[in-house]
Design an enzyme around this catalytic site. Structure first.
Site, PDB file in Angstrom:
ATOM      1  N   LYS A  84      40.823  42.707  43.765  1.00  0.00           N
ATOM      2  CA  LYS A  84      40.718  41.323  44.251  1.00  0.00           C
ATOM      3  C   LYS A  84      39.474  40.566  43.774  1.00  0.00           C
ATOM      4  O   LYS A  84      39.188  39.487  44.283  1.00  0.00           O
ATOM      5  CB  LYS A  84      40.753  41.313  45.777  1.00  0.00           C
ATOM      6  CG  LYS A  84      39.593  42.065  46.418  1.00  0.00           C
ATOM      7  CD  LYS A  84      39.493  41.802  47.905  1.00  0.00           C
ATOM      8  CE  LYS A  84      38.345  42.546  48.520  1.00  0.00           C
ATOM      9  NZ  LYS A  84      38.163  42.306  49.923  1.00  0.00           N
ATOM     10  N   SER A 125      47.842  34.491  47.993  1.00  0.00           N
ATOM     11  CA  SER A 125      46.567  33.811  48.230  1.00  0.00           C
ATOM     12  C   SER A 125      46.720  32.307  48.034  1.00  0.00           C
ATOM     13  O   SER A 125      47.539  31.861  47.220  1.00  0.00           O
ATOM     14  CB  SER A 125      45.553  34.368  47.221  1.00  0.00           C
ATOM     15  OG  SER A 125      44.391  33.585  47.237  1.00  0.00           O
ATOM     16  N   TYR A 150      43.015  37.242  38.154  1.00  0.00           N
ATOM     17  CA  TYR A 150      43.341  37.629  39.537  1.00  0.00           C
ATOM     18  C   TYR A 150      44.372  36.656  40.116  1.00  0.00           C
ATOM     19  O   TYR A 150      45.423  37.058  40.632  1.00  0.00           O
ATOM     20  CB  TYR A 150      42.080  37.648  40.416  1.00  0.00           C
ATOM     21  CG  TYR A 150      42.431  37.752  41.893  1.00  0.00           C
ATOM     22  CD1 TYR A 150      42.896  38.946  42.431  1.00  0.00           C
ATOM     23  CD2 TYR A 150      42.332  36.638  42.739  1.00  0.00           C
ATOM     24  CE1 TYR A 150      43.262  39.032  43.765  1.00  0.00           C
ATOM     25  CE2 TYR A 150      42.691  36.719  44.076  1.00  0.00           C
ATOM     26  CZ  TYR A 150      43.151  37.917  44.586  1.00  0.00           C
ATOM     27  OH  TYR A 150      43.532  38.006  45.901  1.00  0.00           O
ATOM     28  N   LYS A 154      48.530  37.154  41.253  1.00  0.00           N
ATOM     29  CA  LYS A 154      49.182  36.800  42.529  1.00  0.00           C
ATOM     30  C   LYS A 154      50.412  35.941  42.254  1.00  0.00           C
ATOM     31  O   LYS A 154      51.466  36.124  42.858  1.00  0.00           O
ATOM     32  CB  LYS A 154      48.208  36.025  43.434  1.00  0.00           C
ATOM     33  CG  LYS A 154      47.084  36.882  43.980  1.00  0.00           C
ATOM     34  CD  LYS A 154      47.583  37.839  45.036  1.00  0.00           C
ATOM     35  CE  LYS A 154      46.821  39.121  45.086  1.00  0.00           C
ATOM     36  NZ  LYS A 154      47.392  40.206  45.826  1.00  0.00           N
TER      37      LYS A 154
HETATM   38  P1  NAD Z   1      40.670  45.586  49.706  1.00  0.00           P
HETATM   39  O1  NAD Z   1      40.147  45.865  48.350  1.00  0.00           O
HETATM   40  O2  NAD Z   1      39.793  45.823  50.860  1.00  0.00           O
HETATM   41  O3  NAD Z   1      42.030  46.388  49.943  1.00  0.00           O
HETATM   42  C1  NAD Z   1      42.939  46.673  48.892  1.00  0.00           C
HETATM   43  C2  NAD Z   1      43.252  48.169  48.959  1.00  0.00           C
HETATM   44  O4  NAD Z   1      44.186  48.481  47.930  1.00  0.00           O
HETATM   45  C3  NAD Z   1      42.014  49.038  48.731  1.00  0.00           C
HETATM   46  O5  NAD Z   1      41.917  49.974  49.780  1.00  0.00           O
HETATM   47  C4  NAD Z   1      42.276  49.704  47.390  1.00  0.00           C
HETATM   48  O6  NAD Z   1      41.720  51.000  47.344  1.00  0.00           O
HETATM   49  C5  NAD Z   1      43.791  49.698  47.327  1.00  0.00           C
HETATM   50  N1  NAD Z   1      44.357  49.682  45.962  1.00  0.00           N
HETATM   51  C6  NAD Z   1      44.010  48.867  44.937  1.00  0.00           C
HETATM   52  N2  NAD Z   1      44.753  49.155  43.855  1.00  0.00           N
HETATM   53  C7  NAD Z   1      45.593  50.160  44.203  1.00  0.00           C
HETATM   54  C8  NAD Z   1      46.594  50.892  43.519  1.00  0.00           C
HETATM   55  N3  NAD Z   1      46.870  50.665  42.224  1.00  0.00           N
HETATM   56  N4  NAD Z   1      47.259  51.860  44.178  1.00  0.00           N
HETATM   57  C9  NAD Z   1      46.980  52.103  45.490  1.00  0.00           C
HETATM   58  N5  NAD Z   1      46.041  51.469  46.177  1.00  0.00           N
HETATM   59  C10 NAD Z   1      45.349  50.491  45.549  1.00  0.00           C
HETATM   60  O7  NAD Z   1      41.195  44.072  49.698  1.00  0.00           O
HETATM   61  P2  NAD Z   1      41.652  43.164  50.918  1.00  0.00           P
HETATM   62  O8  NAD Z   1      40.648  42.098  51.107  1.00  0.00           O
HETATM   63  O9  NAD Z   1      42.071  44.007  52.050  1.00  0.00           O
HETATM   64  O10 NAD Z   1      42.928  42.470  50.261  1.00  0.00           O
HETATM   65  C11 NAD Z   1      44.235  42.950  50.489  1.00  0.00           C
HETATM   66  C12 NAD Z   1      45.217  42.082  49.727  1.00  0.00           C
HETATM   67  O11 NAD Z   1      45.059  40.725  50.136  1.00  0.00           O
HETATM   68  C13 NAD Z   1      44.997  42.091  48.219  1.00  0.00           C
HETATM   69  O12 NAD Z   1      46.276  42.044  47.605  1.00  0.00           O
HETATM   70  C14 NAD Z   1      44.253  40.797  47.963  1.00  0.00           C
HETATM   71  O13 NAD Z   1      44.484  40.316  46.674  1.00  0.00           O
HETATM   72  C15 NAD Z   1      44.888  39.892  49.010  1.00  0.00           C
HETATM   73  N6  NAD Z   1      44.022  38.758  49.394  1.00  0.00           N
HETATM   74  C16 NAD Z   1      42.761  38.995  49.872  1.00  0.00           C
HETATM   75  C17 NAD Z   1      41.953  37.926  50.229  1.00  0.00           C
HETATM   76  C18 NAD Z   1      40.542  38.171  50.735  1.00  0.00           C
HETATM   77  O14 NAD Z   1      39.769  37.223  50.773  1.00  0.00           O
HETATM   78  N7  NAD Z   1      40.176  39.369  51.146  1.00  0.00           N
HETATM   79  C19 NAD Z   1      42.421  36.610  50.124  1.00  0.00           C
HETATM   80  C20 NAD Z   1      43.721  36.401  49.640  1.00  0.00           C
HETATM   81  C21 NAD Z   1      44.526  37.487  49.279  1.00  0.00           C
END
Ligand code: NAD
Ligand code: UDP
Length: 342
Positions: A84, A125, A150, A154
């Site tokens: 992300k 997002s 990124y 999405k």
């Molecule tokens: P995060 O990095 O804390 O959690 C993502 C998890 O996915 C991590 O635990 C990571 O180890 C795991 N991961 C990544 N690639 C992987 C793979 N190939 N196989 C298995 N596991 C994998 O991020 P988050 O903030 O919890 O975000 C979760 C989702 O929400 C993501 O898709 C992110 O793009 C989306 N998102 C987040 C935000 C934000 O501000 N945090 C905003 C909009 C969208």
């Protein structure tokens, strides 16, 4: 109801797993731990009294899911797993396309191979809107060309999910377009674990306040907003987690086949950077000595959600305040710092 949560040990996934377990769902988590720690599993158990089934799986590995879950059936899948970091994605676009897009294709392939009714929720997002012309941003606002790989990942994932659902009557799905999630669980047992220097404002503020970062820079105060700083829609992580539970409940009552839709998840209120800093200071009784710096490349001026669609269709709305989120974020940072001292 058996729910597969990909990326379930990450920030949003762990909070959503807690809310799901608290509502009686049977949660299985997969995560490759690239941006999370196995200790989160124990902490989910401490909060809920239940240890969800966990498998360390990398979704890029096409056949691993199928092999591991040959005889498992899931009623729902919530797909969080992704990388992300906007800046990392600019440096390494290929990584973001394989990790986020290939992983989503593999997951869809796995779900389709089951030939069973499955409800899918995807983490999208508000990035997909770019700088929307009209505020608050509603879902009719066009999805624009993305500034970063990124954002592009999405956008592509939303499209491939929609395309799969058009031809597969076993899958119904929703993309949730999150605005800016902040905060931590009230227990301080789970929260946000940024890798390296945080890119996001709130974890940066808490790390600055605890002394882990030398200076707090506000990226520009010459924007056309009330105080010159950018506007975002900050949503409490608990509210965001519950939006997933509500979306799953909505899909489980869905009578239509091939149903796909997307919803904004925010509070509907915009807050400037300076306003957020003031709320942090007042809530936690801490003075933040920030500096004003240059604008950050690629930042949009203002984004906040029109949340009518999710309100009226799914019945979800945000209940918690920014102040409460900033209190939990600060408590979480202090707890992390205590753990590191020991
Ligand atoms: P995060 O990095 O804390 O959690 C993502 C998890 O996915 C991590 O635990 C990571 O180890 C795991 N991961 C990544 N690639 C992987 C793979 N190939 N196989 C298995 N596991 C994998 O991020 P988050 O903030 O919890 O975000 C979760 C989702 O929400 C993501 O898709 C992110 O793009 C989306 N998102 C987040 C935000 C934000 O501000 N945090 C905003 C909009 C969208
Ligand atoms: N921001 C800032 N200093 C920081 C981090 C962020 O001034 O150290 C600003 C950033 O320019 C943006 C807002 O805070 O206007 C929210 O940034 P974040 O990265 O959290 O969210 P995003 O811009 O991705 O929506």
């Amino acid at each position: 109801m058996k729910i597969l949560v990909t990326g379930g040990l990450g920030f949003i996934g762990s909070h959503t797993s807690v809310e799901l377990i608290n509502k009686g769902y049977d949660v299985t988590i997969i995560d490759n731990l690239v941006n999370s720690n196995i200790s989160v599993l124990k902490n989910i158990e401490k909060i809920t009294g239940i240890r969800p089934e966990f498998h360390k799986i990398d979704l890029r590995n096409k056949n691993e899911l199928k092999k591991k879950f040959r005889s498992n059936i899931f009623n729902g899948v919530i797909h969080f797993a992704a990388l992300k970091s906007v800046s990392e994605s600019v440096k390494n676009p290929e990584l973001y396309l394989t990790n986020n897009v290939e992983a989503t294709k593999n997951l869809l392939d796995f779900i389709a191979s089951k030939n069973r009714k499955t409800n899918l929720i995807f983490s999208s997002s508000c990035t997909v809107y770019g700088q929307a012309k009209k505020l608050p941003i509603n879902e009719s606002s066009p999805v624009v060309k993305q500034e970063s790989p990124y954002g592009e990942s999405k956008k592509i994932c939303e499209e491939i999910i929609r395309n799969e659902i058009v031809i597969n009557k076993n899958i119904n799905g929703i993309s949730l377009r999150y605005f800016n999630p902040i905060g931590a669980h009230e227990s301080s047992l789970i929260g946000e674990h940024p890798k390296g220097i945080p890119e996001n404002l709130v974890p940066y503020i808490t790390q600055f306040a605890i002394g882990k970062r030398k200076e707090l820079i506000i990226f520009g105060n010459d924007y056309p907003t009330i105080d010159g700083t950018c506007i975002r829609d900050y949503i409490h992580i608990k509210d965001l987690a519950n939006a997933h539970v509500s979306a799953l409940e909505f899909l489980s009552k869905m009578k239509k086949e091939n149903f796909y839709d997307f919803f904004n998840v925010g509070t509907g209120r915009g807050t400037t950077v300076l306003e957020l800093i003031k709320i942090f200071e007042d809530t936690n009784n801490i003075k933040l000595k920030y500096k004003i710096g240059n604008r950050r490349a690629g930042d949009i001026i203002a984004a906040y959600a029109d949340i009518k669609k999710i309100n009226t269709t799914i019945g979800w709305y945000a209940k918690n305040t920014i102040s409460n989120a900033l209190k939990t974020a600060w408590n979480w940072e202090k707890q992390q710092s205590k753990l590191n001292d020991n």
